[in-house]
Motif scaffolding. Sequence first.
Motif, PDB file in Angstrom:
ATOM      1  N   ASP A  14       0.789  -1.224   0.086  1.00  0.00           N
ATOM      2  CA  ASP A  14      -0.093   0.059  -0.157  1.00  0.00           C
ATOM      3  C   ASP A  14       0.793   1.194   0.119  1.00  0.00           C
ATOM      4  OD1 ASP A  14      -1.892   1.827   0.318  1.00  0.00           O
ATOM      5  OD2 ASP A  14      -2.599   1.103   2.168  1.00  0.00           O
ATOM      6  N   LEU A  15       1.042   1.929  -1.270  1.00  0.00           N
ATOM      7  CA  LEU A  15       1.922   2.991  -1.345  1.00  0.00           C
ATOM      8  C   LEU A  15       1.714   4.277  -0.475  1.00  0.00           C
ATOM      9  CD1 LEU A  15       2.941   2.691  -4.970  1.00  0.00           C
ATOM     10  CD2 LEU A  15       3.745   1.528  -3.198  1.00  0.00           C
ATOM     11  N   ALA A  16       0.335   4.630  -0.226  1.00  0.00           N
ATOM     12  CA  ALA A  16      -0.065   5.957   0.176  1.00  0.00           C
ATOM     13  C   ALA A  16       0.825   6.135   1.658  1.00  0.00           C
ATOM     14  CB  ALA A  16      -1.333   6.107   0.407  1.00  0.00           C
ATOM     15  N   PRO A  17       0.748   5.172   2.695  1.00  0.00           N
ATOM     16  CA  PRO A  17       1.149   5.245   3.907  1.00  0.00           C
ATOM     17  C   PRO A  17       2.728   5.069   3.728  1.00  0.00           C
ATOM     18  CG  PRO A  17       0.086   3.237   3.824  1.00  0.00           C
ATOM     19  CD  PRO A  17      -0.234   4.010   2.549  1.00  0.00           C
ATOM     20  N   ARG A  19       4.581   6.588   1.520  1.00  0.00           N
ATOM     21  CA  ARG A  19       4.929   7.853   0.992  1.00  0.00           C
ATOM     22  C   ARG A  19       4.757   9.062   2.213  1.00  0.00           C
ATOM     23  NH1 ARG A  19       3.439  12.565  -1.015  1.00  0.00           N
ATOM     24  NH2 ARG A  19       4.473  13.336  -2.833  1.00  0.00           N
ATOM     25  N   ARG A  20       3.624   8.623   2.955  1.00  0.00           N
ATOM     26  CA  ARG A  20       3.445   9.634   4.156  1.00  0.00           C
ATOM     27  C   ARG A  20       4.627   9.589   4.975  1.00  0.00           C
ATOM     28  NH1 ARG A  20      -1.827   8.243   3.355  1.00  0.00           N
ATOM     29  NH2 ARG A  20      -1.760   6.548   5.023  1.00  0.00           N
ATOM     30  N   GLU A  23       7.422  12.320   4.213  1.00  0.00           N
ATOM     31  CA  GLU A  23       6.848  13.847   4.426  1.00  0.00           C
ATOM     32  C   GLU A  23       7.468  14.438   5.445  1.00  0.00           C
ATOM     33  OE1 GLU A  23       2.535  13.779   4.682  1.00  0.00           O
ATOM     34  OE2 GLU A  23       2.215  13.247   2.371  1.00  0.00           O
ATOM     35  N   SER A  32      10.652   8.153  -6.077  1.00  0.00           N
ATOM     36  CA  SER A  32      10.688   6.809  -5.767  1.00  0.00           C
ATOM     37  C   SER A  32      10.868   5.835  -6.859  1.00  0.00           C
ATOM     38  CB  SER A  32       9.113   6.769  -5.366  1.00  0.00           C
ATOM     39  OG  SER A  32       8.302   6.819  -6.311  1.00  0.00           O
TER      40      SER A  32
END
Length: 148
Positions: A14-17, A19-20, A23, A32
């Motif tokens: 799951d890429l969203a977490p 990437r987060r 931040e 990436s």
Amino acid sequence: MDDRMFWLADAPLDLAPLRRRLEDDRAGAFASFEGWVRDHNDGRPVRGLRYESYVALAEREGEQVLAEARARFDLCGAVCVHRIGDLAIGDMAVWVGVSAAHRGAAFDACRYIIDSIKDRVPIWKHERYADGEAGWLHPERAPDGGAA
């Protein structure tokens, strides 16, 4: 939140977490890399593959690679996740993400991390070919001894 920078996963990513986690107000750049299972290798059609690893050693060495990258490229953050288990054509096998103040460091660190992971971390690839044969591949070396 887990503070590891490198780990192995036996399920799709799951890429969203991921990437987060990178931040950071100091960051002006994010880069990436995604490695996918392709349908061929060395001119042979591939139908799928399996990654296996000595997990404790792989995760320890992977953490070392990311720590080196953070110091060498002055990164704000770095994360890498590599899949293990059975993967199909098109599945994501590895993800690397970095954040840095500037794009040059982000791009350079991303390449350094994936190249070092492929060279140093004990992860073995077992490819299944269209003709019914199968074979182990690792380390990923070209015929001249360099990285493939």
